[in-house]
Design an enzyme around this catalytic site. Structure first.
Site, PDB file in Angstrom:
ATOM      1  N   CYS A   1     -19.395 150.745  -6.041  1.00 14.35           N
ATOM      2  CA  CYS A   1     -19.334 152.094  -5.514  1.00 14.35           C
ATOM      3  C   CYS A   1     -18.185 152.739  -6.273  1.00 14.35           C
ATOM      4  O   CYS A   1     -17.062 152.240  -6.232  1.00 14.35           O
ATOM      5  CB  CYS A   1     -19.028 152.058  -4.017  1.00 14.35           C
ATOM      6  SG  CYS A   1     -18.442 153.651  -3.406  1.00 14.35           S
TER       7      CYS A   1
ATOM      8  N   LYS B   1     -14.524  96.664   1.291  1.00 11.75           N
ATOM      9  CA  LYS B   1     -13.476  95.785   0.757  1.00 11.75           C
ATOM     10  C   LYS B   1     -13.855  94.335   1.006  1.00 11.75           C
ATOM     11  O   LYS B   1     -14.337  94.007   2.100  1.00 11.75           O
ATOM     12  CB  LYS B   1     -12.148  96.071   1.473  1.00 11.75           C
ATOM     13  CG  LYS B   1     -11.655  97.490   1.287  1.00 11.75           C
ATOM     14  CD  LYS B   1     -10.415  97.772   2.123  1.00 11.75           C
ATOM     15  CE  LYS B   1      -9.991  99.222   1.918  1.00 11.75           C
ATOM     16  NZ  LYS B   1      -8.917  99.632   2.812  1.00 11.75           N
TER      17      LYS B   1
ATOM     18  N   GLU C   1     -15.051 100.474   5.909  1.00 11.10           N
ATOM     19  CA  GLU C   1     -14.172 101.405   6.630  1.00 11.10           C
ATOM     20  C   GLU C   1     -14.544 102.831   6.255  1.00 11.10           C
ATOM     21  O   GLU C   1     -15.174 103.058   5.230  1.00 11.10           O
ATOM     22  CB  GLU C   1     -12.716 101.223   6.171  1.00 11.10           C
ATOM     23  CG  GLU C   1     -12.112  99.909   6.490  1.00 11.10           C
ATOM     24  CD  GLU C   1     -10.794  99.716   5.746  1.00 11.10           C
ATOM     25  OE1 GLU C   1     -10.194 100.706   5.262  1.00 11.10           O
ATOM     26  OE2 GLU C   1     -10.378  98.555   5.648  1.00 11.10           O
TER      27      GLU C   1
ATOM     28  N   LYS D   1     -13.774 106.359   4.667  1.00  7.13           N
ATOM     29  CA  LYS D   1     -12.869 106.875   3.639  1.00  7.13           C
ATOM     30  C   LYS D   1     -12.375 108.234   4.124  1.00  7.13           C
ATOM     31  O   LYS D   1     -13.095 109.243   4.046  1.00  7.13           O
ATOM     32  CB  LYS D   1     -13.605 106.998   2.303  1.00  7.13           C
ATOM     33  CG  LYS D   1     -12.680 107.382   1.178  1.00  7.13           C
ATOM     34  CD  LYS D   1     -13.387 107.214  -0.156  1.00  7.13           C
ATOM     35  CE  LYS D   1     -12.449 107.442  -1.325  1.00  7.13           C
ATOM     36  NZ  LYS D   1     -11.776 108.722  -1.320  1.00  7.13           N
TER      37      LYS D   1
END
Ligand code: IVH
Length: 674
Positions: A429, A293, A111, A113
């Site tokens: 500057c 998974k 899947e 993430k």
């Protein structure tokens, strides 16, 4: 460095990075850099277990508990995923699973993430009853009203007769997933924030996380958050695989990311990792990797989990997105304090969801070190910050005649010679009349944390300075209605509003005025300390630096800076203009010179109060001699808990720290002080 010192150093660094990430939403290093440090620490600790420190980040599950929401216990802890960064490590993961489950057939789901914020949803009889953050993994914050503003999260689950499986929604279930912001919505939020002169969010994840923790659900609704569900658990229904759980979630009406695939072996997994790395820039939301998974729930149960992460899943993380483009030319930006920052102007390019046309080059040293030249092809990356940086030059693509960049010798705005102070990297500057500095000074003076002058935004400041209506901040209070109304795009009504805002603004306390002057090294906290200790600008001007330095919070550089600034005639002339306009140049000396009720105490305020806002309560503590801090620890002496106090109160009780409610606090400090 010896292991003891290195461990101490890593613990300190990691805790600070974690705080910046989880509490301030302002990380300064990438997840990858964080994980590398964490890995170094846990390797060292594995070799020297006797050196493990109690506050080591390896000793706890990280927490995002912040403040004001009720804390609730998760039924099942919300673990995190183990991270991998290389295909070899992915192979190790798959080998491990095969070793643990020899001879079993294995399938995986790959899947995306999603780079957002984890959320747990509890449904009872089909109705959403609770939305809870991950928190420290065991306890999270109940942010239900905020969750209910997320349109893609159903308030009622769909009955899933269509699936032919079940006619009624389950009586109890927990759904977990990721709250995120898509790129378009994220950009729109940042455009609005810039208009409001608020700091833009660094990335969609920070914006999502900050949004979920807002106190006002109406504001959360305006953030238009999105959600992808990735896990389902119910005592009523146990499906055999994760893949079927995801389909079931879809049939219940939840958004589930369709970019998922069943993998039969490591080659399939690696193909997925490569495919999404390639397609990642085209997705309308951020991902930081993919998750693998084990598909079978029975196998997941056999594999189990460590105290931090499941053994049946792993994330494969991508590095920060990079983009290649051409650096057209280098310009110099002049900051409020005169510091010169080189900026790369780029051929516009898409990077992590936004179009980038400018990137900071930090300073002259960095330019030289990376040997960046005009016309170069460069690689960009977004770090922890919203501003992209140039990582390196693709020297192979450099034109033969590309000349080294010569850092200009004069200010691009006022032409004064630029000066390099040998003690610092910056080139400045130093012409205090430089209009770039003046514009920056006025913007700072008017900003929210300084004088907070509404309507005095960047565009108006430009016009005021360019038309020479304002030569220093003292001139702001002499502006005339006709002058303002004559400016381009300024209607009489808006001109009057600006004058009204300036008038109302004269009440700001002295410490804000001191901060607003923009004196080097004088931040808001130092300004407060100076105001508390010296009470008037006249006294500050007369006080020798050694005496200023004697104040606890003040160092030598600060003391020197304030003394020098106030004793330069042209600066003092500005102060006199402010005095003539009726601006506060004194603070009230505390009437009571006796002992202060909170003298020397470290105090934390949490929750909401009827009498004061958070800031006011902290000011009060300071005025009474206490030191307000934001987190509860062993060093805290006292916690003042208002309504809806959450995790901080719980922690104080756990540590046995004295807690006072609003009423008891007023009793302690006396009604006259409250
Ligand atoms: S599964 C046991 N699947 O990544 C952890 N997590 O540390 C189960 N995340 O904050 C998490 N996309 O919220 C899973 N498809 C996905 C995910 C995902 C994003 C987040 C998760 C957590 C972090 C993992």
């Amino acid at each position: 460095m010896n292991p003891t010192n290195r461990i101490a150093q890593l613990v300190e660094q990691l805790n600070e990075h974690n705080y910046r990430y989880a509490v301030l939403n302002d990380p300064v290093i990438s997840d990858r850099e964080y994980d590398a440090l964490l890995r170094e620490l846990s390797d060292l600790e594995a070799r020297h277990p006797d050196l493990i420190q109690p506050d080591s980040p390896t000793q706890r599950v990280t927490s995002d508990l912040t403040r004001e929401f009720p804390t609730v216990q998760h039924d099942v802890p919300m673990l995190s995923l183990d991270n991998t960064y290389s295909e070899d490590e992915l192979r190790d993961f798959e080998d491990r699973i095969r070793r643990e489950l020899p001879d079993e057939e294995l399938q995986y789901v790959a899947e995306l993430k999603i780079d957002g914020v984890a959320l747990s949803l509890i449904y009872e009889n089909g109705l959403l009853i609770r939305g809870v953050t991950r928190g420290n993994g065991t306890q999270g914050e109940d942010i239900t009203p905020n969750v209910k503003t997320i349109k893609s999260i159903p308030i009622r689950l769909k009955a899933c007769a269509e699936m032919g499986l079940f006619s009624n929604p389950v009586s109890y279930c927990e759904i977990r997933g990721e709250v995120y912001l898509d790129h378009n919505t994220f950009d729109a939020i940042n455009v609005q924030r810039e208009k409001n002169e608020e700091n833009p969010f660094a990335n969609p994840r920070n914006a999502a996380s900050g949004s979920l923790k807002l106190q006002d659900a109406q504001q959360v609704a305006e953030r238009r958050l999105s959600f992808f569900a990735y896990s389902f658990r119910s005592p009523n229904i146990q499906l055999p695989t994760h893949g079927e759980n995801l389909s079931y979630l879809e049939s219940l009406g939840l958004p589930v990311n369709t970019n998922r695939a069943l993998c039969n072996n490591i080659d399939d997994i690696i193909a997925q990792a490569r495919e999404w790395q390639e397609k990642r820039p085209d997705l309308p939301y951020d991902i930081d990797g993919i998750v693998i998974k084990v598909n079978s729930i029975a196998q997941q149960n056999k594999l189990g989990a460590t105290s931090k992460s499941p053994r049946w899943a792993i994330s494969y993380k991508y590095s920060a997105e990079q983009a290649e483009t051409v650096l057209k030319h280098i310009t110099l930006q002049v900051g409020r304090t005169g510091v010169i920052t080189p900026v790369a102007n780029l051929e516009p390019v898409q990077l992590a969801g936004t179009t980038v046309s400018r990137a900071t080059l930090h300073n002259a040293e960095e330019l030289e070190r990376k040997d960046i030249r005009e016309g170069d092809t460069v690689i960009l990356e977004k770090g922890g910050d919203v501003i992209p940086k140039v990582v390196r030059v693709v020297t192979a693509k450099r034109a033969k005649d590309a000349a080294e960049f010569e850092f200009p010798k004069n200010c691009p705005v006022c032409d004064a010679p630029l000066i390099k102070d040998e003690t610092e990297v910056a080139i400045r500057c130093e012409n205090s009349q430089c209009t770039a500095q003046l514009k920056g000074n006025i913007r700072h003076f008017a900003s929210r944390t300084a004088m907070d002058i509404e309507g005095l935004g960047t565009a108006l400041v430009e016009q005021l300075v360019d038309n020479k209506l304002v030569r220093d901040v003292g001139d702001l209070y002499n502006l005339k209605l006709e002058e303002l109304a004559d400016l381009e795009r300024m209607a009489e009504k808006s001109a009057q509003n600006v004058l009204d805002a300036l008038e109302a603004n004269k009440q700001q306390p002295f410490h804000r005025v001191l901060f607003a002057l923009g004196i080097r090294h004088i931040g808001a906290t130092v300004a407060r300390a100076l105001s508390d200790n010296f009470h008037s600008i006249d006294r500050l001007r007369e006080t020798p630096p050694e005496e200023i330095e004697a104040v606890h919070e003040i160092g030598a550089a600060i003391a020197e800076s304030i003394h020098t600034y106030l004793n330069i005639e042209s600066n003092w002339a500005i102060v006199e203009k402010l005095r003539a306009a009726g601006i506060n140049l004194e603070s009230e000396a505390p009437a009571d010179t006796g002992p202060k009720p909170l003298e020397g105490k470290t105090v934390v305020v949490t929750g909401t109060f009827t009498r004061w806002g958070r800031q006011q309560a902290q000011d009060l503590i300071r005025a009474l001699g206490g030191k307000p801090t934001s987190s509860v620890s062993g060093k805290t002496d006292l916690v003042i808990a208002g309504e809806k106090a959450g995790s901080k109160l719980a922690k104080a009780e756990q540590l046995g720290i004295d807690v006072l409610n609003e009423e008891k606090f007023i009793e302690l400090i006396g009604e006259e002080n409250a």
